[in-house]
Design an enzyme around this catalytic site. Structure first.
Site, PDB file in Angstrom:
ATOM      1  N   CYS A  72      69.852 -77.850 -28.932  1.00 32.13           N
ATOM      2  CA  CYS A  72      70.837 -77.533 -27.904  1.00 32.13           C
ATOM      3  C   CYS A  72      70.801 -78.584 -26.798  1.00 32.13           C
ATOM      4  CB  CYS A  72      70.602 -76.144 -27.317  1.00 32.13           C
ATOM      5  SG  CYS A  72      69.087 -76.004 -26.335  1.00 32.13           S
ATOM      6  N   CYS A 129      67.536 -78.907 -24.852  1.00 31.91           N
ATOM      7  CA  CYS A 129      66.511 -79.723 -25.508  1.00 31.91           C
ATOM      8  C   CYS A 129      66.728 -81.203 -25.164  1.00 31.91           C
ATOM      9  CB  CYS A 129      66.572 -79.536 -27.023  1.00 31.91           C
ATOM     10  SG  CYS A 129      66.312 -77.846 -27.580  1.00 31.91           S
ATOM     11  N   ASP A 167      96.493 -95.598 -38.730  1.00 34.43           N
ATOM     12  CA  ASP A 167      96.322 -96.868 -39.433  1.00 34.43           C
ATOM     13  C   ASP A 167      97.556 -97.046 -40.314  1.00 34.43           C
ATOM     14  OD1 ASP A 167      95.052 -99.151 -40.649  1.00 34.43           O
ATOM     15  OD2 ASP A 167      94.634 -97.857 -42.365  1.00 34.43           O
ATOM     16  N   ASP A 226      92.286 -94.715 -43.212  1.00 32.02           N
ATOM     17  CA  ASP A 226      91.656 -94.587 -44.520  1.00 32.02           C
ATOM     18  C   ASP A 226      90.670 -95.688 -44.846  1.00 32.02           C
ATOM     19  OD1 ASP A 226      93.468 -96.768 -45.068  1.00 32.02           O
ATOM     20  OD2 ASP A 226      93.255 -96.276 -47.193  1.00 32.02           O
ATOM     21  N   ASP A 271      88.207 -98.591 -40.535  1.00 35.67           N
ATOM     22  CA  ASP A 271      88.597 -97.528 -39.618  1.00 35.67           C
ATOM     23  C   ASP A 271      87.442 -96.594 -39.281  1.00 35.67           C
ATOM     24  OD1 ASP A 271      91.332 -98.294 -39.578  1.00 35.67           O
ATOM     25  OD2 ASP A 271      91.631 -97.310 -41.508  1.00 35.67           O
TER      26      ASP A 271
END
Length: 731
Positions: free
Chosen positions: A31, A34, A431, A608, A612
């Site tokens: 968390c 922490c 893209d 894709d 990227d």
């Protein structure tokens, strides 16, 4: 005992300016509290320049400057976080998930059996039978709780030792007090025992924790995929002409590297001998291979396709292009879940409020009744009924249901927390190649070429696997020429002899003569140009409609591409997109997203290519088609499995519904506590009723999550060369 100073030194590496960097695995981080504790504790040590926690990797990066390593592991031990040196092999293991699943199974088994015993008691068992069932419940539930509850008990003890509290503290106190009271009542032949309440509490809480952990681990697939792109070593030519194979971390600038066809470039370097075609999708996202010859600069991770090369290394592995991408992705993964931050802030108030309410209830009833047993029973009921079980399930249950709904429509959710981010999107960045387009080259000027010349080109193209050659072969049937010789020149094109003539198909500068600077792809016969061949990538059929829908929703749309400016401009004009940028490298795309974020924009990145990946990881939310490269799919939060960009607005619709349901769940879970707490304090609720009511609140939250409406629209069925199976890591 932690590793020795010698082991720490061996595992550390110099990053310049006198700094050493050490990677430490801390499996118990879970968390925001922490993160704060570890970073603050380590930063206070002498010689520490920086300590940064990555919650997704459960890893701490420590930079230090002194003669010997600082006491990292002793400090982490003192803070309550046992640690060990980071081992890259750990990426293939997940001991935390294994422990959580085992604890969930044990607590579920125990809860089911103890509830059966309790039903017999509720049905009116006599005193002897009741005592027997109480002892059987104790026999089943106590060992189960000791194992399953250690996740909460250990966390609570660690923070209590430091004089702090978290949400696990009231859970642990409530469970332990319920077991203590139940054992006392069992030994003294009491009428009630609350083993069922305590073990059921653990079971429901573990469901939420398992779901949360699984969602976080999904995000790690992106970095794992990128790490697999790195070469493990390379063949090096020494000054005396001998060859050695060296691990990639031992490669130094100036070394000569022998790179065979089919191998990935291990470190950034310059070609000093040979010519070849290079798959540079990692750099520019484009499907067409690029020619590489003497003087060409190659980046780590790119793939040598057709012929051997000799490179001269220009960087180390730690400073290579691929290492930079890895750092970009890891930095972008940390701390992106807004609802998780809200839960962490709520936890700071939850524990003291619950403890105060339980203590006040105990003291008040003691003063009013003087009955310790009665007062303690009410205090336990207060702790149990205010358990955050419903709150813990509020987010992950909606995410799981939404993921299923999206999968039914052909969209895979890789990161559940991305649903909340997608609900906030105001900008969509696409893209071009493989995203707005299909990534499949087609010959665009077929009708302008003499059919005989096109047939000759097709006959030659059949002898190559180059994307342009495949496009030519698909355009027509090849001529039946009696080729006496046909040869592929890597990075240049094809040369063939037939009927005493020499044909060349390839780059114009090569096919027409070394001194010719003409661009494009041509067919040449004995030095005379017969045809110019033009290629293009087809738009996805619904790309224009999707962009129009996004504009109608008031969303800003941009295109970022590594392709040429004129190509990107033409696509943008067809789609009605006013803002676009071309010739962009991965760092440039990530920088553009950072600039949009600095403007206050919430960006959805749809891409894709391998190039990227940093942008997909850095975006507020991200999406990739199933036809994307492995690393592109792994980096994205969503993957659409069918050949349609309609996945973008569809996913946004589901995310909007999911966000609404999550907010409703927060109201339901907090409202339940606000209503139930006064009744528990007033003594109207026993621990058993408290556990049942608590479970009911969890069921209500789950039921509300199931209200997420099935999609009225589905994406088209898969077309083309999409995968027959889900990408690795999908469920």
């Amino acid at each position: 005992m932690g590793p020795s100073q010698q082991e720490i030194l061996l595992a550390s590496h110099s990053i310049g300016d006198g700094l050493q960097q050490t990677e430490v695995s801390v499996p118990t981080i879970h968390c925001g509290g922490c993160i704060h504790t570890i970073e603050q504790g380590l930063s206070s040590l002498p010689g520490i320049a920086r300590a940064r926690v990555n919650l997704s990797t459960k890893r701490v990066t420590v930079q230090w400057r002194q003669a010997s390593p600082p006491p990292l592991f002793a400090t982490l031990d003192r803070l309550g976080y046992p640690a060990h040196l980071y081992d890259p092999g750990d990426n293939d293991k997940d001991p935390v998930l294994t422990q959580l699943l085992r604890a969930l199974a044990i607590s579920g088994f125990a809860a089911g059996n103890v509830m059966l015993f309790s039903m017999s008691i509720w049905a009116g068992a006599d005193a002897a039978s009741r005592d027997l069932f109480h002892w059987l419940s104790a026999l089943v539930s106590i060992p189960s709780a000791a194992y399953s509850g250690q996740i909460f008990f250990r966390s609570a003890w660690q923070v209590l030792r430091r004089g702090q509290a978290n949400m696990d503290v009231p859970i642990s106190i409530g469970v332990l007090l319920a077991f203590g009271m139940s054992i006392y009542d069992t030994v003294t032949h009491g009428e009630y025992a609350y083993f069922d309440a305590a073990i059921s509490l653990l079971f429901f809480l573990l469901i939420g924790r398992v779901l949360d952990h699984m969602m976080r681990e999904r995000a790690r697939q992106a970095v794992k995929g990128l790490e697999r792109m790195a070469a493990r070593g390379a063949v090096v030519r020494r000054a005396d002409g001998s060859h050695d194979y060296l691990p990639v971390n031992e490669l130094q600038p100036g070394m000569q590297i022998i790179l065979a066809a089919g191998e990935r470039v291990p470190v950034d370097g310059r070609v000093i001998a040979g010519t070849s075609d290079i798959d540079c999708a990692l750099v520019n996202g484009e499907s067409q291979p690029q020619a590489a010859g003497i003087g060409t600069e190659l980046q780590a991770g790119t793939l040598n396709l057709t012929a051997p090369l000799t490179l001269q290394a220009t960087t180390t592995a730690q400073n290579s292009f691929l290492a930079e991408m890895l750092r970009l992705m890891e930095a972008a993964e940390s701390g992106r879940a807004g609802y998780r931050r809200i839960a962490d802030r709520a936890a700071q108030l939850y524990a003291p409020v619950v403890h105060t309410a339980a203590f006040v209830s105990f003291v008040g009833w003691m003063l009013a009744m003087g009955d310790v047993h009665r007062a303690l029973t009410i205090a336990i009921a207060v702790l149990i009924i205010t358990c955050p079980c419903a709150l813990a399930l509020a987010v992950p249950m909606v995410q799981v249901v939404a993921a299923r709904r999206l999968f039914e429509a052909g969209i895979m959710v890789k990161d559940g927390a991305a649903l909340e981010r997608l609900d906030q999107i105001d900008t969509v960045v696409f893209d071009k190649t493989g995203t707005l387009t299909l990534g499949q080259l087609t010959l665009t000027n077929r009708t302008e070429i003499d059919p005989q010349h096109l047939a000759i080109a097709a006959a030659m193209a059949m002898h190559s696997r180059h994307p342009q050659s495949r496009a030519i072969s698909a355009a027509t049937v090849g001529a039946a020429l009696p080729f006496s010789r046909i040869e592929e020149h890597p990075g240049l094109g094809l040369e063939a002899e037939a009927l005493g003539c020499v044909y060349r198909l390839g780059r114009a500068g090569w096919a027409l003569g070394q001194g010719n600077e003409a661009a494009g792809t041509v067919l040449v016969k004995d030095g005379v140009q017969l045809a110019t061949l033009c290629f293009d990538d087809r738009l996805r059929p619904d790309a224009r409609d999707v962009v129009t829908q996004l504009h109608q929703r008031g969303l800003r749309v941009e295109i970022l591409s590594g392709d040429r400016l004129e190509t990107v401009a033409a696509i943008a004009q067809q789609l009605g997109v006013a803002e676009y940028q071309a010739a962009m490298l991965p760092g440039g795309k990530a920088a553009r997203l950072a600039a949009l974020a600095a403007e206050g924009r919430k960006v959805l990145m749809v891409g894709d290519g391998l190039n990227d990946a940093p942008a997909l990881a850095a975006a507020h939310a991200s999406m990739a088609p199933a036809s994307a490269a492995d690393i592109g799919r792994n980096a994205a939060d969503f993957v659409f499995l069918r050949d349609s960009l309609a996945a973008v607005p569809l996913a946004m619709d589901v995310a909007r519904q999911a966000g609404k349901l999550i907010r409703q769940n927060f109201v339901l879970s907090l409202g339940y506590n606000a209503i139930a707490l006064p009744f528990a304090v007033a003594g109207y609720i026993t621990p058993l009723i408290a556990a049942l009511v608590m479970s009911s609140s969890s069921i209500i939250v789950v039921g509300n999550a199931l209200r997420l409406n099935p999609l009225r629209r589905a994406l088209p069925a898969p077309q083309g060369n999409l995968p027959d199976a889900l990408p690795e890591g999908a469920e």
